[in-house]
Design a protein around this motif. Structure first.
Motif, PDB file in Angstrom:
ATOM      1  N   ARG A   1       0.824  -1.214   0.000  1.00 38.65           N
ATOM      2  CA  ARG A   1       0.000   0.000   0.000  1.00 38.65           C
ATOM      3  C   ARG A   1       0.856   1.261   0.000  1.00 38.65           C
ATOM      4  O   ARG A   1       0.484   2.282  -0.556  1.00 38.65           O
ATOM      5  CB  ARG A   1      -0.914  -0.015   1.232  1.00 38.65           C
ATOM      6  N   TYR A   2       2.009   1.180   0.639  1.00 39.20           N
ATOM      7  CA  TYR A   2       2.823   2.383   0.852  1.00 39.20           C
ATOM      8  C   TYR A   2       4.168   2.364   0.136  1.00 39.20           C
ATOM      9  O   TYR A   2       4.816   3.409   0.041  1.00 39.20           O
ATOM     10  CB  TYR A   2       3.085   2.573   2.357  1.00 39.20           C
ATOM     11  N   MET A   3       4.603   1.197  -0.330  1.00 40.16           N
ATOM     12  CA  MET A   3       5.937   1.136  -0.928  1.00 40.16           C
ATOM     13  C   MET A   3       6.035   2.065  -2.123  1.00 40.16           C
ATOM     14  O   MET A   3       5.287   1.946  -3.090  1.00 40.16           O
ATOM     15  CB  MET A   3       6.275  -0.285  -1.346  1.00 40.16           C
ATOM     16  N   SER A   4       6.964   2.997  -2.048  1.00 42.76           N
ATOM     17  CA  SER A   4       7.127   3.959  -3.141  1.00 42.76           C
ATOM     18  C   SER A   4       8.127   3.415  -4.143  1.00 42.76           C
ATOM     19  O   SER A   4       9.046   2.658  -3.801  1.00 42.76           O
ATOM     20  CB  SER A   4       7.606   5.308  -2.608  1.00 42.76           C
ATOM     21  N   LEU A   5       7.950   3.808  -5.402  1.00 43.28           N
ATOM     22  CA  LEU A   5       8.892   3.397  -6.430  1.00 43.28           C
ATOM     23  C   LEU A   5      10.262   3.993  -6.142  1.00 43.28           C
ATOM     24  O   LEU A   5      11.284   3.492  -6.607  1.00 43.28           O
ATOM     25  CB  LEU A   5       8.364   3.816  -7.806  1.00 43.28           C
ATOM     26  N   GLY A   6      10.286   5.076  -5.343  1.00 41.14           N
ATOM     27  CA  GLY A   6      11.551   5.699  -4.961  1.00 41.14           C
ATOM     28  C   GLY A   6      12.441   4.777  -4.146  1.00 41.14           C
ATOM     29  O   GLY A   6      13.675   4.906  -4.181  1.00 41.14           O
ATOM     30  N   VAL A   7      11.833   3.843  -3.401  1.00 40.35           N
ATOM     31  CA  VAL A   7      12.625   2.877  -2.632  1.00 40.35           C
ATOM     32  C   VAL A   7      13.370   1.939  -3.585  1.00 40.35           C
ATOM     33  O   VAL A   7      14.532   1.599  -3.367  1.00 40.35           O
ATOM     34  CB  VAL A   7      11.729   2.072  -1.659  1.00 40.35           C
ATOM     35  N   ILE A   8      12.700   1.544  -4.655  1.00 41.94           N
ATOM     36  CA  ILE A   8      13.343   0.689  -5.668  1.00 41.94           C
ATOM     37  C   ILE A   8      14.512   1.429  -6.301  1.00 41.94           C
ATOM     38  O   ILE A   8      15.600   0.881  -6.490  1.00 41.94           O
ATOM     39  CB  ILE A   8      12.314   0.241  -6.731  1.00 41.94           C
ATOM     40  N   ASP A   9      14.296   2.710  -6.596  1.00 42.65           N
ATOM     41  CA  ASP A   9      15.369   3.530  -7.163  1.00 42.65           C
ATOM     42  C   ASP A   9      16.532   3.644  -6.181  1.00 42.65           C
ATOM     43  O   ASP A   9      17.703   3.581  -6.572  1.00 42.65           O
ATOM     44  CB  ASP A   9      14.851   4.934  -7.506  1.00 42.65           C
ATOM     45  N   ALA A  10      16.213   3.798  -4.891  1.00 43.21           N
ATOM     46  CA  ALA A  10      17.264   3.923  -3.871  1.00 43.21           C
ATOM     47  C   ALA A  10      18.106   2.652  -3.791  1.00 43.21           C
ATOM     48  O   ALA A  10      19.331   2.706  -3.653  1.00 43.21           O
ATOM     49  CB  ALA A  10      16.652   4.244  -2.504  1.00 43.21           C
ATOM     50  N   VAL A  11      17.446   1.486  -3.898  1.00 43.99           N
ATOM     51  CA  VAL A  11      18.188   0.219  -3.894  1.00 43.99           C
ATOM     52  C   VAL A  11      19.104   0.154  -5.118  1.00 43.99           C
ATOM     53  O   VAL A  11      20.275  -0.215  -5.026  1.00 43.99           O
ATOM     54  CB  VAL A  11      17.223  -0.986  -3.869  1.00 43.99           C
ATOM     55  N   ALA A  12      18.564   0.553  -6.272  1.00 39.30           N
ATOM     56  CA  ALA A  12      19.336   0.494  -7.518  1.00 39.30           C
ATOM     57  C   ALA A  12      20.549   1.425  -7.478  1.00 39.30           C
ATOM     58  O   ALA A  12      21.586   1.129  -8.084  1.00 39.30           O
ATOM     59  CB  ALA A  12      18.438   0.848  -8.698  1.00 39.30           C
ATOM     60  N   GLU A  13      20.420   2.533  -6.752  1.00 42.16           N
ATOM     61  CA  GLU A  13      21.456   3.573  -6.781  1.00 42.16           C
ATOM     62  C   GLU A  13      22.364   3.578  -5.545  1.00 42.16           C
ATOM     63  O   GLU A  13      23.272   4.417  -5.457  1.00 42.16           O
ATOM     64  CB  GLU A  13      20.780   4.942  -6.951  1.00 42.16           C
ATOM     65  N   THR A  14      22.118   2.670  -4.602  1.00 42.55           N
ATOM     66  CA  THR A  14      22.942   2.587  -3.393  1.00 42.55           C
ATOM     67  C   THR A  14      23.771   1.314  -3.461  1.00 42.55           C
ATOM     68  O   THR A  14      23.229   0.208  -3.352  1.00 42.55           O
ATOM     69  CB  THR A  14      22.048   2.581  -2.125  1.00 42.55           C
ATOM     70  N   PRO A  15      25.093   1.435  -3.663  1.00 46.33           N
ATOM     71  CA  PRO A  15      25.934   0.240  -3.880  1.00 46.33           C
ATOM     72  C   PRO A  15      25.845  -0.806  -2.775  1.00 46.33           C
ATOM     73  O   PRO A  15      25.969  -2.000  -3.052  1.00 46.33           O
ATOM     74  CB  PRO A  15      27.350   0.830  -3.969  1.00 46.33           C
ATOM     75  N   THR A  16      25.623  -0.377  -1.534  1.00 46.06           N
ATOM     76  CA  THR A  16      25.566  -1.348  -0.435  1.00 46.06           C
ATOM     77  C   THR A  16      24.210  -2.046  -0.328  1.00 46.06           C
ATOM     78  O   THR A  16      24.089  -3.059   0.358  1.00 46.06           O
ATOM     79  CB  THR A  16      25.867  -0.656   0.910  1.00 46.06           C
ATOM     80  N   ALA A  17      23.177  -1.508  -0.964  1.00 46.68           N
ATOM     81  CA  ALA A  17      21.824  -2.073  -0.850  1.00 46.68           C
ATOM     82  C   ALA A  17      21.746  -3.421  -1.554  1.00 46.68           C
ATOM     83  O   ALA A  17      22.172  -3.569  -2.697  1.00 46.68           O
ATOM     84  CB  ALA A  17      20.801  -1.110  -1.438  1.00 46.68           C
ATOM     85  N   CYS A  18      21.193  -4.406  -0.854  1.00 47.16           N
ATOM     86  CA  CYS A  18      21.088  -5.762  -1.404  1.00 47.16           C
ATOM     87  C   CYS A  18      19.900  -5.885  -2.352  1.00 47.16           C
ATOM     88  O   CYS A  18      18.889  -5.194  -2.202  1.00 47.16           O
ATOM     89  CB  CYS A  18      20.964  -6.773  -0.275  1.00 47.16           C
ATOM     90  N   LEU A  19      20.045  -6.817  -3.292  1.00 43.88           N
ATOM     91  CA  LEU A  19      18.985  -7.051  -4.284  1.00 43.88           C
ATOM     92  C   LEU A  19      17.965  -8.023  -3.713  1.00 43.88           C
ATOM     93  O   LEU A  19      17.846  -9.171  -4.148  1.00 43.88           O
ATOM     94  CB  LEU A  19      19.589  -7.598  -5.579  1.00 43.88           C
ATOM     95  N   ASN A  20      17.232  -7.555  -2.718  1.00 45.05           N
ATOM     96  CA  ASN A  20      16.318  -8.437  -1.997  1.00 45.05           C
ATOM     97  C   ASN A  20      15.163  -7.607  -1.438  1.00 45.05           C
ATOM     98  O   ASN A  20      15.383  -6.726  -0.610  1.00 45.05           O
ATOM     99  CB  ASN A  20      17.090  -9.125  -0.864  1.00 45.05           C
ATOM    100  N   PHE A  21      13.966  -7.878  -1.906  1.00 46.39           N
ATOM    101  CA  PHE A  21      12.772  -7.159  -1.450  1.00 46.39           C
ATOM    102  C   PHE A  21      11.813  -8.140  -0.780  1.00 46.39           C
ATOM    103  O   PHE A  21      11.503  -9.190  -1.351  1.00 46.39           O
ATOM    104  CB  PHE A  21      12.044  -6.507  -2.629  1.00 46.39           C
ATOM    105  N   HIS A  22      11.357  -7.796   0.429  1.00 46.14           N
ATOM    106  CA  HIS A  22      10.336  -8.605   1.100  1.00 46.14           C
ATOM    107  C   HIS A  22       9.044  -7.798   1.116  1.00 46.14           C
ATOM    108  O   HIS A  22       8.921  -6.820   1.860  1.00 46.14           O
ATOM    109  CB  HIS A  22      10.766  -8.965   2.524  1.00 46.14           C
ATOM    110  N   ILE A  23       8.109  -8.202   0.250  1.00 43.00           N
ATOM    111  CA  ILE A  23       6.864  -7.430   0.065  1.00 43.00           C
ATOM    112  C   ILE A  23       5.675  -8.388   0.154  1.00 43.00           C
ATOM    113  O   ILE A  23       5.331  -9.037  -0.831  1.00 43.00           O
ATOM    114  CB  ILE A  23       6.835  -6.721  -1.308  1.00 43.00           C
ATOM    115  N   PRO A  24       5.042  -8.505   1.296  1.00 39.51           N
ATOM    116  CA  PRO A  24       3.948  -9.477   1.438  1.00 39.51           C
ATOM    117  C   PRO A  24       2.626  -8.973   0.867  1.00 39.51           C
ATOM    118  O   PRO A  24       2.078  -7.979   1.356  1.00 39.51           O
ATOM    119  CB  PRO A  24       3.822  -9.655   2.959  1.00 39.51           C
TER     120      PRO A  24
END
Length: 316
Positions: A110-133
């Protein structure tokens, strides 16, 4: 109500490599099956400064990976003045010197913004793993659950992840046998799983919780039906988990070494950026906390195995 800005009981550090850090307490949602809002109270975001201080301290103690925790982590900052965004927090924490990996749970469709996906893509330390129930693949069941999102909204998020981060792992939670769920509505959940092909799903048959609205409804599902649906969703879950991990065969993956393999003491256990467990031969005393490259030679339903090729520069 009391307003807790700091938690005196820090999350357990079960590992000396990976730590959990709370960033938001409580939940403002009113899902009809869930007791959390009653037991944990309203959402309260921690100040950015205190989160950065805690993570910086953990890194100085030798921790290499941090998982940011929240019952509804995308709500981070909306109770603050001025409001803040979780995507900005991710970028800030992800840039702390010495931190090698950043994870986060749990995202709410309901609240996950597409900006969070962009932040993962653009942050080298961010892991490629999303938990979205999503909890269900049926819009009627989602409405009865009070989830505040549709199947279509969920798939929009998945599409954006697949576009920006095609190799990312996506995990989820699903409830079957929710009061009133028909066979057709249950099949909608299986169809959603076929569309997404989750890397793994935490599944559960609906169980009434005291002091929750759904517990008092008169359209409860028979236990036999719930058991049958749970078995069916679990079969599909195992199939997809194996399919998703099979793409790793022959690949060279960066693995953060965490522990000894308790079943085979000469092996160590680590995880890929996707969150996949990997076993390989190695000395835990030498490798714990190291980022190493591993050639994947075995793909099973819930783990990988291979051979270490080299350590990454700067992984100490």
């Amino acid at each position: 109500a009391s307003h807790i800005m700091e938690d005196s009981t820090k999350p357990r550090r079960q590992s000396t490599v990976a730590a959990w850090v709370n960033v938001i307490y409580g939940c403002n949602e009113r899902c009809t099956y869930c007791i959390v809002p009653t037991t944990r109270g309203v959402e309260q975001s921690r100040p950015v400064e205190s989160i950065v201080q805690e993570v910086t301290e953990l890194v100085s103690q030798g921790y290499k990976e941090v998982t940011l925790l929240g019952q509804n982590i995308d709500a981070y900052g909306r109770d603050m003045i001025p409001k803040r965004k979780f995507s900005d927090l991710m970028r800030t924490v992800g840039s702390i010197p010495g931190l090698k990996r950043l994870r986060f749970v749990t995202s709410h469709p309901r609240y996950m913004s597409l900006g969070v996906i962009d932040a993962v893509a653009e942050t080298p330390t961010a892991c490629l793993n999303f938990h979205i129930p999503p909890q269900s693949g049926s819009n009627e069941v989602l409405e009865a659950m009070g989830r505040g999102h549709t199947r279509e909204k969920f798939l929009q998020i998945i599409d954006r992840i697949r576009q920006r981060l095609p190799d990312a792992a996506i995990t989820a939670d699903m409830i079957v046998g929710f009061p009133g769920e028909t066979e057709e509505q249950f099949l909608d959940t299986l169809k959603l799983m076929e569309e997404v092909k989750f890397d793994s799903v935490n599944t559960a048959a609906y169980s009434p919780r005291p002091n929750t609205p759904a517990a008092d409804w008169d359209n409860q599902i028979d236990e036999d039906v719930k058991k049958d649906r749970l078995q069916r969703i679990n079969r599909l879950n195992l199939k997809h988990a194996a399919e998703r991990r099979s793409r790793m065969l022959g690949r060279i993956e960066e693995v953060l070494v965490e522990e000894r393999n308790v079943k085979v003491p000469t092996q160590v256990m680590g995880r890929t950026t996707h969150g996949y467990i990997v076993y390989f031969e190695g000395d835990i005393d030498e490798l714990r906390g190291q980022l190493v490259e591993v050639k994947i030679e075995v793909c099973q339903t819930y783990y990988l195995a291979g051979t270490m090729l080299s350590r990454k520069n700067g992984s100490d």
